[in-house]
Design a protein around this motif. Structure first.
Motif, short mmCIF file in Angstrom:
data_model
loop_
_atom_site.label_atom_id
_atom_site.label_comp_id
_atom_site.label_asym_id
_atom_site.label_seq_id
_atom_site.Cartn_x
_atom_site.Cartn_y
_atom_site.Cartn_z
N LEU A 13 0.88 -1.16 0.00
CA LEU A 13 0.00 0.00 0.00
C LEU A 13 0.92 1.22 0.00
O LEU A 13 1.44 1.60 1.04
CB LEU A 13 -0.91 0.02 1.23
N ASN A 14 1.16 1.77 -1.17
CA ASN A 14 2.03 2.94 -1.25
C ASN A 14 1.35 4.17 -0.66
O ASN A 14 1.95 4.87 0.15
CB ASN A 14 2.44 3.21 -2.69
N SER A 15 0.12 4.44 -1.10
CA SER A 15 -0.56 5.59 -0.52
C SER A 15 -2.06 5.54 -0.78
O SER A 15 -2.51 5.08 -1.81
CB SER A 15 0.01 6.90 -1.10
N LEU A 16 -2.76 6.01 0.21
CA LEU A 16 -4.16 6.36 0.08
C LEU A 16 -4.17 7.86 0.33
O LEU A 16 -3.93 8.32 1.44
CB LEU A 16 -5.04 5.62 1.08
N LEU A 17 -4.37 8.64 -0.72
CA LEU A 17 -4.27 10.09 -0.68
C LEU A 17 -5.68 10.67 -0.66
O LEU A 17 -6.46 10.44 -1.58
CB LEU A 17 -3.51 10.56 -1.92
N GLY B 89 0.13 5.34 4.16
CA GLY B 89 0.77 4.32 3.33
C GLY B 89 2.27 4.30 3.55
O GLY B 89 2.82 5.06 4.35
N SER B 90 2.96 3.45 2.80
CA SER B 90 4.41 3.32 2.97
C SER B 90 5.17 4.52 2.41
O SER B 90 6.27 4.82 2.87
CB SER B 90 4.91 2.03 2.33
N ASP B 91 4.60 5.24 1.43
CA ASP B 91 5.27 6.43 0.89
C ASP B 91 5.38 7.54 1.93
O ASP B 91 6.27 8.39 1.85
CB ASP B 91 4.54 6.96 -0.34
N ALA B 92 4.47 7.56 2.91
CA ALA B 92 4.46 8.61 3.93
C ALA B 92 5.72 8.57 4.79
O ALA B 92 6.05 9.56 5.44
CB ALA B 92 3.22 8.48 4.81
N ARG C 259 7.81 11.27 14.33
CA ARG C 259 7.92 10.10 15.23
C ARG C 259 6.55 9.50 15.53
O ARG C 259 6.36 8.89 16.56
CB ARG C 259 8.62 10.54 16.51
N ALA C 260 5.61 9.70 14.64
CA ALA C 260 4.26 9.18 14.84
C ALA C 260 4.22 7.66 14.80
O ALA C 260 3.43 7.03 15.47
CB ALA C 260 3.30 9.76 13.82
N SER C 261 5.11 7.06 13.99
CA SER C 261 5.10 5.61 13.85
C SER C 261 6.43 5.15 13.26
O SER C 261 7.05 5.87 12.48
CB SER C 261 3.96 5.19 12.92
N SER C 262 6.84 3.98 13.65
CA SER C 262 8.05 3.40 13.05
C SER C 262 7.68 2.22 12.14
O SER C 262 8.55 1.49 11.71
CB SER C 262 9.01 2.93 14.15
N HIS C 263 6.41 2.06 11.86
CA HIS C 263 5.93 0.97 11.02
C HIS C 263 6.07 1.32 9.54
O HIS C 263 6.30 2.46 9.17
CB HIS C 263 4.48 0.65 11.35
N GLN C 264 5.88 0.34 8.71
CA GLN C 264 5.92 0.51 7.26
C GLN C 264 4.84 1.46 6.78
O GLN C 264 5.07 2.33 5.96
CB GLN C 264 5.77 -0.87 6.59
N ILE C 265 3.63 1.32 7.31
CA ILE C 265 2.50 2.16 6.94
C ILE C 265 2.42 3.33 7.92
O ILE C 265 2.30 3.13 9.12
CB ILE C 265 1.17 1.36 6.96
N GLN C 266 2.50 4.56 7.39
CA GLN C 266 2.49 5.76 8.23
C GLN C 266 1.51 6.78 7.68
O GLN C 266 0.99 6.64 6.58
CB GLN C 266 3.90 6.37 8.30
N PHE C 267 1.29 7.86 8.47
CA PHE C 267 0.41 8.95 8.08
C PHE C 267 1.23 10.20 7.85
O PHE C 267 2.22 10.44 8.54
CB PHE C 267 -0.65 9.20 9.16
N ASP C 268 0.81 11.03 6.89
CA ASP C 268 1.47 12.31 6.65
C ASP C 268 0.44 13.34 6.20
O ASP C 268 -0.48 13.02 5.46
CB ASP C 268 2.56 12.16 5.57
N LEU C 269 0.63 14.56 6.67
CA LEU C 269 -0.15 15.69 6.18
C LEU C 269 0.67 16.30 5.05
O LEU C 269 1.68 16.96 5.28
CB LEU C 269 -0.38 16.71 7.29
N VAL C 270 0.28 16.03 3.82
CA VAL C 270 1.05 16.44 2.65
C VAL C 270 0.89 17.94 2.39
O VAL C 270 1.87 18.65 2.17
CB VAL C 270 0.63 15.62 1.40
N GLU C 271 -0.35 18.42 2.40
CA GLU C 271 -0.61 19.84 2.14
C GLU C 271 -1.69 20.35 3.08
O GLU C 271 -2.66 19.66 3.36
CB GLU C 271 -1.07 20.07 0.69
N ALA C 272 -1.50 21.58 3.53
CA ALA C 272 -2.50 22.31 4.30
C ALA C 272 -2.24 23.79 4.00
O ALA C 272 -1.38 24.40 4.62
CB ALA C 272 -2.38 22.02 5.79
N LYS C 273 -2.96 24.31 3.02
CA LYS C 273 -2.66 25.68 2.57
C LYS C 273 -3.92 26.49 2.32
O LYS C 273 -4.99 25.94 2.05
CB LYS C 273 -1.80 25.65 1.32
#
Length: 186
Positions: A81-85, A109-112, A123-137
């Motif tokens: 799972l690369n990303s769920l955007l 996903g793993s791209d995060a 440091r939210a997670s050290s797992h393969q699947i992580q969360f990221d806030l890509v844009e907030a503008k």
């Protein structure tokens, strides 16, 4: 023979004229049916999502299940799972004098693992699947200085550099180049 040739020419010319006539009629209809402007500011808000999953084959089948020297496609022979955007946005209307818009985009996903903004969810997670806030503008359109006006953007947004982007629909290939992996994200 002349009659056959001239009839082919007439049929061909008729077909071309009919085709251009239908195309021009369709174009006229498209111009006549202009979409109505949204009644409320909130009517222009859209919500969407994209799913990017894949697998990178490695005929060597390494014991540690890793593709050496790769970042985004580092797992070999494993569905990923690369990303769920997920994106919520409201673009500005360039025809209005002043307009306010926004874009919020999150990814899981793993791209995060490689797209984190420094200090945000590091440091939210050290797992393969992580969360990221890509844009907030926030976006602001003004009528200042020219006919088209000036647009302002403030907040967190992705870099305009490079040919490859975080959004998977904007990339030609599943894997990323070394310039994207090591040049734009270091």
């Amino acid at each position: 023979m002349k009659n056959l040739t001239s009839s082919r020419w007439i049929y061909g010319a008729g077909f071309i004229a009919l085709t251009f006539g239908l195309l021009s009629t369709g174009a006229a209809r498209a111009d006549d049916a202009k979409p109505a402007a949204p009644a409320k500011w909130s009517d222009a808000i859209t919500v969407g999502g994209q799913l990017d999953v894949g697998i990178t084959g490695n005929p060597s089948s390494p014991d540690d299940n890793r593709n050496y020297g790769r970042l985004y496609d580092d797992l070999s022979n494993t569905p990923t799972l690369n990303s769920l955007l997920l994106t919520m946005q409201r673009p500005t209307d360039p025809k209005s004098a002043y307009d306010l818009g926004f874009k919020i985009q999150g990814m899981i996903g793993s791209d995060a693992r490689y797209t984190h903004t420094l200090g945000l969810l590091d440091r939210a997670s050290s797992h393969q699947i992580q969360f990221d806030l890509v844009e907030a503008k926030l976006l602001l359109h003004t009528p200042w200085l020219s006919d088209g006006g000036i647009d302002f953007t403030a907040g967190q947004f992705v870099t305009p550099l490079g040919n490859e982007v975080i959004d998977p629909s904007g990339n030609t290939f599943y894997s990323h180049s070394y310039i994207y992996d090591l040049g734009l994200h270091v």
